[in-house]
Design an enzyme around this catalytic site. Structure first.
Site, mmCIF file in Angstrom:
data_model
loop_
_atom_site.group_PDB
_atom_site.id
_atom_site.type_symbol
_atom_site.label_atom_id
_atom_site.label_comp_id
_atom_site.label_asym_id
_atom_site.label_seq_id
_atom_site.Cartn_x
_atom_site.Cartn_y
_atom_site.Cartn_z
ATOM 1 N N HIS A 1 0.989 -1.532 -0.247
ATOM 2 C CA HIS A 1 -0.544 0.114 -0.035
ATOM 3 C C HIS A 1 1.064 1.221 0.005
ATOM 4 C CE1 HIS A 1 -2.970 -2.603 1.266
ATOM 5 N NE2 HIS A 1 -2.640 -3.403 1.724
HETATM 6 O O1 RIB Z 1 -5.191 -0.398 4.099
HETATM 7 C C1 RIB Z 1 -3.596 -0.321 4.757
HETATM 8 C C2 RIB Z 1 -3.287 0.916 5.177
HETATM 9 O O2 RIB Z 1 -3.543 0.766 7.253
HETATM 10 C C3 RIB Z 1 -1.373 1.199 5.217
HETATM 11 O O3 RIB Z 1 -0.924 2.486 5.119
HETATM 12 C C4 RIB Z 1 -1.069 0.116 6.134
HETATM 13 O O4 RIB Z 1 -0.349 0.594 6.437
HETATM 14 C C5 RIB Z 1 -2.503 0.430 7.335
HETATM 15 O O5 RIB Z 1 -1.417 1.339 7.725
#
Ligand code: RIB
Ligand code: CA
Length: 314
Positions: free
Chosen positions: A243
């Site tokens: 992500h």
């Molecule tokens: O849903 C993914 C996000 O939530 C990313 O930023 C991961 O690190 C968590 O913080």
């Protein structure tokens, strides 16, 4: 080289946050003015320590790290040890940090940085819940014009949620902060699950980090080996979605991305859909188009950039 882009990274490390921070520190186009930790994946005492561990892994103990909000604005903190492990950075065995945590609150650092900046000068890179940024905007709305862009990983529409059926984790943890930031009047670019779910940590890609034979390459492979296991099982895919590094890659190579300027509202009333990003992708409403919503990424280009840059760190 053009003037370096001044950024503050607000983060809740988190293995994917760690890779995003490494990417930023490996990229000379960016000047990381500071890192501000927020409670999210794990409590604040761990996210601030993890941020310092990552700076030292990158050989950058000079980067100022600040601790920020330990709780969301309104909601009770929800964490994600089930994904990130009890330390929040499970995988590699990283040493306890020796660089100090900066005195002072992260929100004060953000405000002081904006106060000293010119118009449109500072980019805020939000890798976790948006609590710190919402607090800074609430305390210093007169400084919002110093923000060039807020780039946030969060939300989702076509992919639904990853924490509830409706909500992605960062937005779910602090929906009130997200709604405030998405309506702050400054440029907001959002990297949602619709995009990040295209960026899978396949075996070949993780092995490319390991093959670097460097501390950073090996640690990155170990971070991803641990991080991906939960989503691999959940989604039945080879590898899990990576992500947060998309937030940094967007600054380095925007040509890898495409999306639309659309309206995004955040549910803060219904428990059933709390934290849902109601993204008007098809523009069926006349609500203000407040968010640059990224939907597509050249995933091969993303990993090529990530691998090339991380190879610059030893
Ligand atoms: O849903 C993914 C996000 O939530 C990313 O930023 C991961 O690190 C968590 O913080
Ligand atoms: Ca994160």
């Amino acid at each position: 080289m053009a003037a370096r882009r001044k950024i503050i990274i607000d983060t809740d490390p988190g293995q994917d946050d760690a890779v995003a921070i490494l990417l930023a520190l490996a990229s000379p186009e960016l000047e990381v003015l500071g890192i501000t930790a927020v409670a999210g994946n794990v409590p604040l005492a761990l996210t601030e320590k993890n941020a310092r561990k990552i700076c030292e892994l990158a050989g950058r103990p000079d980067i100022p790290v600040y601790a920020g909000a330990a709780q969301p604005l309104v909601r009770k903190l929800v964490t994600a040890e089930y994904v990130h492990g009890k330390t929040g950075l499970d995988g590699p065995d990283l040493p306890e940090p020796t660089m100090p945590l900066q005195p002072g609150h992260a929100v004060d650092f953000i405000i002081e940085t904006l106060d000293a900046a010119a118009e449109d000068e500072i980019t805020l890179c939000a890798l976790g819940p948006l609590t710190n940024i919402a607090l800074a905007l609430n305390r210093a709305p007169h400084l919002a014009g110093r923000i060039r862009e807020i780039v946030s990983m969060g939300g989702g529409l076509f992919e639904g949620g990853n924490t509830t059926p409706a909500a992605e984790f960062n937005i779910y943890v602090d929906p009130h902060a997200a709604q405030a930031v998405f309506h702050c009047g400054r440029p907001v670019t959002l990297h949602p699950l619709d995009l990040t779910h295209q960026c899978l940590t396949t075996r070949e890609r993780v092995d490319a980090f390991r093959a670097m034979g460097t501390r950073v390459g090996t640690a990155t492979a170990e971070l991803l080996d641990f991080f991906e296991r939960f989503d691999e099982q959940k989604y039945g895919t080879e590898g899990g979605p990576l992500h947060d590094p998309n937030v940094i890659a967007w600054l380095l190579a925007p040509e890898l991305y495409s999306g639309r300027q659309i309206n995004v509202e955040v549910e803060t009333g219904s428990e059933l859909t709390m934290g849902m990003t109601v993204a008007d992708w098809w523009r069926v409403t006349d609500r203000p188009r407040n968010v640059h919503y990224m939907r597509y990424v050249d995933e091969a280009g993303f990993y090529a950039l990530l691998t090339e840059r991380l190879a610059r760190l030893d």
